[in-house]
Design a protein around this motif. Structure first.
Motif, short mmCIF file in Angstrom:
data_model
loop_
_atom_site.label_atom_id
_atom_site.label_comp_id
_atom_site.label_asym_id
_atom_site.label_seq_id
_atom_site.Cartn_x
_atom_site.Cartn_y
_atom_site.Cartn_z
N PHE A 51 25.21 -11.51 -23.16
CA PHE A 51 24.96 -12.38 -23.90
C PHE A 51 23.46 -12.47 -24.22
N ARG A 52 22.06 -12.12 -23.67
CA ARG A 52 20.90 -11.84 -23.81
C ARG A 52 21.17 -10.51 -24.58
N ALA A 53 21.68 -9.51 -25.34
CA ALA A 53 21.24 -8.80 -25.92
C ALA A 53 20.89 -9.16 -27.27
N LEU A 55 19.59 -11.68 -28.45
CA LEU A 55 19.36 -12.61 -28.43
C LEU A 55 17.68 -13.63 -27.75
N LYS A 56 17.61 -14.34 -28.34
CA LYS A 56 16.52 -15.45 -27.20
C LYS A 56 16.93 -15.43 -26.14
N HIS A 57 16.07 -14.56 -24.77
CA HIS A 57 16.67 -15.00 -23.97
C HIS A 57 16.61 -16.60 -23.24
N SER A 58 16.12 -17.34 -23.32
CA SER A 58 15.27 -18.80 -23.29
C SER A 58 16.46 -19.58 -23.71
N LEU A 59 17.07 -18.62 -24.96
CA LEU A 59 17.88 -19.86 -24.90
C LEU A 59 18.90 -19.75 -24.52
N VAL A 60 19.41 -18.39 -23.87
CA VAL A 60 20.52 -18.13 -22.95
C VAL A 60 20.53 -18.50 -22.42
N ASP A 61 19.41 -18.45 -21.49
CA ASP A 61 19.09 -18.97 -20.09
C ASP A 61 19.41 -20.21 -19.77
N ALA A 62 19.06 -21.13 -20.88
CA ALA A 62 18.90 -22.77 -20.94
C ALA A 62 20.83 -23.01 -20.78
N LYS A 63 21.94 -22.20 -21.39
CA LYS A 63 23.06 -22.58 -20.77
C LYS A 63 23.72 -22.03 -20.07
N HIS A 145 32.69 2.56 -18.75
CA HIS A 145 33.94 1.28 -18.43
C HIS A 145 33.85 -0.14 -18.40
N GLY A 146 32.90 -0.92 -18.66
CA GLY A 146 32.01 -1.74 -19.25
C GLY A 146 32.34 -2.05 -20.87
N ALA A 147 31.86 -2.94 -20.64
CA ALA A 147 32.19 -4.05 -22.47
C ALA A 147 31.14 -3.67 -22.48
N GLN A 148 30.65 -2.99 -23.55
CA GLN A 148 29.49 -3.63 -24.27
C GLN A 148 27.67 -3.55 -23.34
N LEU A 149 28.06 -2.60 -22.45
CA LEU A 149 26.83 -2.19 -22.19
C LEU A 149 26.00 -0.87 -22.62
N GLY A 150 27.08 -0.72 -23.80
CA GLY A 150 25.99 0.21 -24.02
C GLY A 150 24.40 0.43 -24.78
N SER A 153 21.14 -2.12 -23.01
CA SER A 153 21.83 -2.83 -21.95
C SER A 153 22.43 -2.30 -20.02
N ALA A 154 22.53 -1.41 -20.14
CA ALA A 154 22.76 -1.04 -18.85
C ALA A 154 21.49 -1.06 -18.11
N PRO A 155 20.64 0.10 -18.55
CA PRO A 155 19.21 -0.50 -17.59
C PRO A 155 18.60 -1.80 -17.79
N ARG A 156 18.75 -2.39 -19.17
CA ARG A 156 18.10 -3.92 -18.84
C ARG A 156 18.93 -4.18 -17.59
N LEU A 157 20.47 -4.36 -17.89
CA LEU A 157 20.88 -4.65 -16.75
C LEU A 157 20.20 -4.78 -15.32
N LEU A 158 20.53 -3.43 -14.60
CA LEU A 158 20.76 -2.96 -13.75
C LEU A 158 18.85 -2.94 -13.11
N ARG A 159 18.05 -3.95 -14.31
CA ARG A 159 15.95 -4.11 -13.67
C ARG A 159 16.91 -5.17 -12.98
#
Length: 223
Positions: A51-53, A55-63, A145-150, A153-159
């Motif tokens: 969902f952060r991809a 979009l503004k991270h603060s908007l997503v985090d607030a929800k 194997h995941g959805a929408q992790l191309g 997104s994968a390295p940012r997820l791991l971070r």
């Protein structure tokens, strides 16, 4: 490419002291810490990254508290049962980010988490046991194997998770180009292997985790 000694001296000159440099560097979680994270938390982080991809991270985090409630605390056994009608109802929930493609990715990733857990005992075991000297291999596994992790997104997820990884941000790619390691953002297997090899060399020279080397390298780009 330049060696770690140059990288360290450059960053020391930029920030003025060892303490100032170290304060800017992240610390990855240990393998034991990664194993202790529950599958529900991994699914929550995967969904948060999706969902952060774009979009503004603060908007997503607030929800996100509303997402936790709507998706049953991201219990993968419950989320995987959410069908099309359930997701359509969530599209009417004003507390959420109503993006159908991203909403659909959550039960798909719940299935991914469950498949890994069935094979390895937990999703955390996959993350903890994957060798950092082939971290790009984990990126590819997550994207396949995941959805929408191309893409990034994968390295940012791991971070976000705390798994040791480098992240090919714009600054880091510019630094890699300056070092002659790549001539564009690495996407092909050959390019990713070249970047992995460079980081493996810097890690062997320094003993530092990949995430610290990644941040240090990004700071060699002048703004």
């Amino acid at each position: 490419m330049r060696d770690y000694k140059w990288l360290h001296e450059y960053c020391l000159n930029r920030f003025g002291s060892v303490a100032a440099l170290e304060a800017r560097l992240p610390t990855p979680l240990t393998a034991d810490e990664l194993r202790q994270i529950g599958d529900d938390r991994y699914l929550s982080l995967i969904a948060l990254r999706v969902f952060r991809a774009g979009l503004k991270h603060s908007l997503v985090d607030a929800k996100w508290p509303a997402f936790e409630q709507a998706f049953f605390g991201f219990d993968p056994h419950k989320v995987v049962l959410m069908g099309a009608e359930h997701l359509e109802r969530l599209m009417q929930d004003a507390r959420l980010i109503r993006h159908l493609g991203k909403l659909k990715s959550v039960p798909r990733n719940a299935q991914f988490v469950l498949d890994v857990a069935r094979e390895r005992g937990s999703f955390g075991a996959l993350i903890a046991d994957w060798p950092c000297d082939d971290i790009v291999g984990l990126w590819k596994y997550l994207a396949k194997h995941g959805a929408q992790l191309g893409g990034l997104s994968a390295p940012r997820l791991l971070r976000m998770i705390g798994k040791d990884t480098f992240v090919p941000s714009d600054d880091m790619v510019a630094a890699l180009k300056a070092q002659g390691i790549v001539d564009k953002a690495p996407t092909s297997l050959k390019e990713l292997a070249a970047v992995q090899n460079a980081f493996n060399q810097w890690q062997a020279q320094s003993g530092r985790p990949l995430c610290q080397l990644s941040v240090m390298l990004a700071h060699t780009v002048n703004h």
